[in-house]
Design a protein around this motif. Structure first.
Motif, PDB file in Angstrom:
ATOM      1  N   THR A  60       0.832  -1.199   0.000  1.00 42.74           N
ATOM      2  CA  THR A  60       0.000   0.000   0.000  1.00 42.74           C
ATOM      3  C   THR A  60       0.867   1.249   0.000  1.00 42.74           C
ATOM      4  OG1 THR A  60      -1.731  -1.193   1.204  1.00 42.74           O
ATOM      5  CG2 THR A  60      -1.839   1.213   1.229  1.00 42.74           C
ATOM      6  N   MET A  69      -7.770   0.435  -3.345  1.00 40.41           N
ATOM      7  CA  MET A  69      -6.882  -0.693  -3.636  1.00 40.41           C
ATOM      8  C   MET A  69      -7.611  -1.993  -3.354  1.00 40.41           C
ATOM      9  SD  MET A  69      -2.915  -0.845  -2.487  1.00 40.41           S
ATOM     10  CE  MET A  69      -1.768  -2.044  -3.156  1.00 40.41           C
ATOM     11  N   ILE A 104       1.984   6.657  -9.499  1.00 38.91           N
ATOM     12  CA  ILE A 104       0.717   6.400 -10.172  1.00 38.91           C
ATOM     13  C   ILE A 104       0.231   7.579 -11.011  1.00 38.91           C
ATOM     14  CG2 ILE A 104      -0.661   6.982  -8.110  1.00 38.91           C
ATOM     15  CD1 ILE A 104      -2.574   4.650  -9.055  1.00 38.91           C
ATOM     16  N   VAL A 139      -5.031  -0.889  -8.240  1.00 40.76           N
ATOM     17  CA  VAL A 139      -5.026   0.415  -7.569  1.00 40.76           C
ATOM     18  C   VAL A 139      -5.707   1.448  -8.451  1.00 40.76           C
ATOM     19  CG1 VAL A 139      -3.568   2.138  -6.435  1.00 40.76           C
ATOM     20  CG2 VAL A 139      -2.739  -0.217  -6.649  1.00 40.76           C
ATOM     21  N   ILE A 155      -0.563  -4.495 -10.102  1.00 42.16           N
ATOM     22  CA  ILE A 155       0.738  -4.901  -9.585  1.00 42.16           C
ATOM     23  C   ILE A 155       0.888  -6.403  -9.773  1.00 42.16           C
ATOM     24  CG2 ILE A 155       2.272  -4.929  -7.583  1.00 42.16           C
ATOM     25  CD1 ILE A 155       0.758  -2.514  -6.494  1.00 42.16           C
ATOM     26  N   SER A 197       2.272   1.772  -3.431  1.00 49.78           N
ATOM     27  CA  SER A 197       1.272   2.034  -4.472  1.00 49.78           C
ATOM     28  C   SER A 197       1.006   3.516  -4.704  1.00 49.78           C
ATOM     29  CB  SER A 197      -0.046   1.332  -4.132  1.00 49.78           C
ATOM     30  OG  SER A 197      -0.725   1.982  -3.062  1.00 49.78           O
ATOM     31  N   PHE A 245       4.639  -2.541 -11.383  1.00 51.68           N
ATOM     32  CA  PHE A 245       3.466  -1.674 -11.280  1.00 51.68           C
ATOM     33  C   PHE A 245       3.188  -1.146 -12.680  1.00 51.68           C
ATOM     34  CE2 PHE A 245       1.572   1.959  -8.450  1.00 51.68           C
ATOM     35  CZ  PHE A 245       0.294   1.563  -8.805  1.00 51.68           C
TER      36      PHE A 245
END
Length: 291
Positions: free
Chosen positions: A201, A234, A208, A277, A266, A204, A248
Motif C-alpha cells: 500500500t 486498492m 501512479i 489500484v 501490480i 502504491s 506496477f
C-alpha cells in the motif's frame, strides 16, 4: 530510510488503546506527509483490530488535508461490522484535532472459488537491464532539473526501475502509460501477509499519477503544476513475496477539470496479479487562478 526495516519502523504504530494509534512521519522529498505513508499506517491500525484471521481484500480512502511532517498522526478505528464472512473497519486520521484522512477497509475470511486474471504486458525489459532512480541520479544528475534531482537524492527503502527512460528536457507529449519495476532494499525475511499488504500500500502511492502527466509533458511538469492526491482505492488479490522484483503497470484513462485519474495493476515477475489500484489527483496548472 534506507531499508525495509526502516520502513517497518515507520508503519508499525504506537497503540494508545484498543482502537487508537499514533504514528510519526518521514519525508519522501515533499514538504508534506507522503500519502502512501498515511495509507499504510491506516492499514496497520485497522489490521490490528482484526482478531478472526480475516484477510484485507479492499480499501477506499480520501485525503482531506495535507499532513504536517512535524506533528504526530492519530488514527482512530471504528469497528463497523463483523459478519459471517466479512469484517469492515473505518479509520480517521487526525493532526491537532483536524481530520486529514479517512479510510474504510474490508476483510474477508479465506475461501476457495473460481480463478482468473488479466495477463501482464509481454515484452517488457527486465529490471536487470534497466536504470534505477539511483542510477539515473549518478549518470544524469548534473543535467536533471533541480527539483527532480532533489527528489532522486532522497534515500528510500525501495528501488524503482522504470521500463523506459524519459528525458525530462525533451518536453514531449507521450502516451498515458507507465510501467515501473520495484523491489525492497534489505532483508525482507518472513513477512506475514498483513505486513506485506501494508508495505505494498505504501509503494502504491508512488508513480501512479505520472501516467496522467505524460500526455501533457510538452507543457506540464511537476514544477509548474499544483498536485495532490484526492483519493486512493486498492484491491488485494493474491499472496506474494518481496524477494524478487514486482511490476506496477499504470495507465491514465482521463484528465479533465484539473483532475487526473490513473489506475494500475501490480504483478509478480512471473505474471501473478496481486493487487489493483486507482487514484484521482488534483493536477492544476499553477498559472491558473483557482479558489
Amino acid at each position: 530510510m534506507t531499508t525495509v526495516n526502516d520502513l517497518l519502523n515507520l508503519l508499525v504504530l504506537e497503540q494508545i488503546n484498543d482502537n487508537e494509534f499514533n504514528g510519526v512521519s518521514k519525508t519522501v522529498g515533499s514538504p508534506v506527509v507522503f500519502g502512501g505513508q498515511v495509507l499504510a499506517q491506516a492499514i496497520n491500525a485497522v489490521s490490528r483490530t482484526i482478531t478472526n484471521n480475516r484477510v484485507l481484500h479492499s480499501m477506499h480512502s480520501y485525503f482531506l488535508e495535507a499532513g504536517d511532517l512535524e506533528c504526530p498522526i492519530t488514527y482512530n478505528v471504528s469497528i463497523v461490522r463483523d459478519g459471517g464472512s466479512f469484517s469492515v473497519r473505518r479509520v480517521t486520521a487526525h493532526q491537532k484535532e483536524i481530520t486529514i484522512f479517512i479510510l474504510s477497509a474490508s476483510f474477508h475470511k479465506r475461501e476457495s472459488g473460481y480463478d482468473h486474471q488479466i495477463a501482464m504486458k509481454s515484452g517488457l525489459s527486465q529490471p536487470e537491464t534497466l536504470l534505477s532512480w539511483t542510477d539515473m541520479l549518478k549518470q544524469y544528475g548534473d543535467f536533471l532539473p533541480r527539483s527532480l534531482k532533489a527528489f532522486f537524492e532522497i534515500e528510500r527503502p525501495i528501488e524503482f526501475k522504470p521500463t523506459e527512460f524519459v528525458n525530462p528536457l525533451e518536453k514531449k507529449d507521450l502516451p498515458p502509460f507507465y510501467d515501473v519495476w520495484f523491489k525492497l532494499k534489505g532483508d525482507v525475511g518472513n513477512l506475514d501477509l498483513s505486513t506485506k499488504q501494508q508495505i505494498l500500500t505504501y509503494v502504491s502511492d508512488y508513480n501512479i499519477l505520472v501516467s496522467a502527466l505524460k500526455p501533457h509533458a510538452s507543457k506540464a511538469h511537476w514544477g509548474n503544476m499544483q498536485t495532490a492526491s484526492l483519493d486512493h482505492s486498492m484491491w488485494y488479490f493474491r499472496d506474494f513475496d518481496f524477494s524478487d522484483w514486482l511490476l506496477f503497470s499504470i495507465e491514465s484513462p482521463n484528465m479533465y477539470g484539473a483532475r487526473g485519474f490513473a489506475r494500475g495493476n501490480i504483478f509478480t515477475r512471473d505474471g501473478k496479479l496481486i493487487a489493483s489500484v486507482t487514484q484521482e489527483g488534483l493536477m492544476r496548472p499553477k498559472n491558473k487562478k483557482n479558489e
